[in-house]
Design a protein around this motif. Sequence first.
Motif, PDB file in Angstrom:
ATOM      1  N   ARG A 176      50.497  68.266  34.095  1.00 39.72           N
ATOM      2  CA  ARG A 176      49.089  67.548  33.937  1.00 39.72           C
ATOM      3  C   ARG A 176      48.674  66.320  33.798  1.00 39.72           C
ATOM      4  NH1 ARG A 176      48.699  67.170  28.615  1.00 39.72           N
ATOM      5  NH2 ARG A 176      46.807  68.462  28.847  1.00 39.72           N
ATOM      6  N   GLY A 235      40.017  76.838  29.752  1.00 44.17           N
ATOM      7  CA  GLY A 235      39.887  76.883  30.356  1.00 44.17           C
ATOM      8  C   GLY A 235      41.121  76.098  29.517  1.00 44.17           C
ATOM      9  N   ASP A 287      42.103  81.912  29.192  1.00 43.65           N
ATOM     10  CA  ASP A 287      41.988  81.155  30.800  1.00 43.65           C
ATOM     11  C   ASP A 287      41.959  82.540  31.796  1.00 43.65           C
ATOM     12  OD1 ASP A 287      43.889  78.019  31.355  1.00 43.65           O
ATOM     13  OD2 ASP A 287      44.219  79.980  33.136  1.00 43.65           O
ATOM     14  N   ASP A 306      37.415  85.247  31.602  1.00 48.13           N
ATOM     15  CA  ASP A 306      36.645  84.517  32.732  1.00 48.13           C
ATOM     16  C   ASP A 306      36.124  83.704  32.277  1.00 48.13           C
ATOM     17  OD1 ASP A 306      35.702  83.101  35.292  1.00 48.13           O
ATOM     18  OD2 ASP A 306      36.429  84.791  36.410  1.00 48.13           O
ATOM     19  N   ILE A 307      35.519  82.269  32.425  1.00 42.76           N
ATOM     20  CA  ILE A 307      33.873  81.104  31.949  1.00 42.76           C
ATOM     21  C   ILE A 307      33.201  81.700  32.636  1.00 42.76           C
ATOM     22  CG2 ILE A 307      33.876  78.861  31.937  1.00 42.76           C
ATOM     23  CD1 ILE A 307      36.769  78.000  31.508  1.00 42.76           C
ATOM     24  N   HIS A 322      39.312  71.057  28.734  1.00 42.30           N
ATOM     25  CA  HIS A 322      40.121  69.388  29.047  1.00 42.30           C
ATOM     26  C   HIS A 322      40.082  69.453  30.587  1.00 42.30           C
ATOM     27  CE1 HIS A 322      43.548  67.259  28.610  1.00 42.30           C
ATOM     28  NE2 HIS A 322      42.163  66.767  28.145  1.00 42.30           N
ATOM     29  N   GLN A 323      39.679  69.081  31.103  1.00 42.77           N
ATOM     30  CA  GLN A 323      39.713  69.368  32.547  1.00 42.77           C
ATOM     31  C   GLN A 323      39.983  70.601  33.046  1.00 42.77           C
ATOM     32  OE1 GLN A 323      40.163  66.706  34.110  1.00 42.77           O
ATOM     33  NE2 GLN A 323      40.991  65.325  32.778  1.00 42.77           N
TER      34      GLN A 323
END
Length: 318
Positions: free
Chosen positions: A130, A159, A180, A207-208, A224-225
């Motif tokens: 990462r 996430g 996530d 799931d977002i 974040h990312q």
Amino acid sequence: MTNLREMVEILRSAGEFTRLRLLALLAEGELSVKDLTEILDQSQPRVSRHLRLLTESGLITRHAEGAWAFFRLSDELESAALVEHILGRLNLEDELLVADRERLAAVRRDHQARAATFFAKVAKDWDRLRTLHAPDEAVEAAIQAMLKDKFFKTFLDLGTGTGRMLELLADQYKKGVGLDASREMISVARTKFDKAGLKNVQVRLADISDLTEYRDSADFVMLHQVLHHFDDPGIALRNAQLALKQGGAIMVVDFMPHKLEFLREEQAHRRLGLSHVQMQAWARSAQLEVMQAQEIPHPGPDDGLTVCIWHLTDKEKN
Ligand SMILES: C[S@@+](CC[C@H](N)C(=O)[O-])C[C@H]1O[C@@H](n2cnc3c(N)ncnc32)[C@H](O)[C@@H]1O
């Protein structure tokens, strides 16, 4: 106001079978030419020509990003109102439009599956991987500085991956929730938190794209990312906003625009970074306001990327 000749051109651009289908598809979110070609099952030059006409008439906008180009409905007020009116008159249950949306859903599932395969493969190694392209230490220090003296009742990390953000800010929330879509990532995070004996953290498979269960649940949401994995980061941001409680805030940490095309193939990136202009537009349509943006350049190698931290608050809920 639009003059007569221009209005005819605009209506002509919308008044065609494929182009109307394109407008209906782009109302579902930002899409690349590649995906639109697949959904419409037409040749790329043909789809590109239709997209060019719609772009020239101002109904949609084009954003070139490395080898790909993304399209979205225009944000400009008059164009947006016209498209909304046209689509409002259209029977969206028309067989062809329903089929287009079904193919769009299949394309999105396919992207999601590819990302999931990648994250399943790298989950065990993620804590090392990462940091490869990001100035990680400096970014984490900047996040801590921005959130200094803050304490959250519920901290939602979307996430979450291996849960690094929950770990970094562990002293700053009463309850931490990491979501996530990858079982493997969740499993690494869970093992880590169990080992550390952290009782106020939960990690869940979610799931977002569907956060119904987490609506109005958090006073702070971290992304974040994560957004660069979405074709339309704006949709993910809107979903994050729905998860906010009154008075809440969102932090987005992600790459600034870059040229590392291989990250699409090798690390399931969809977008080659996010710009300030894009963030402003996505924030606006999610009823969010960008309060602060801090760029952190990579001090190291040429393929090191600049990361930006955007701090957003909710216009309606604040
Ligand atoms: C680049 S990793 C970042 C992980 C973590 N935030 C970090 O900074 O270490 C992106 C994460 O987003 C997750 N993700 C991608 N699409 C998602 C989605 N639609 N819903 C939930 N998680 C998703 C991936 O499984 C992955 O763990």
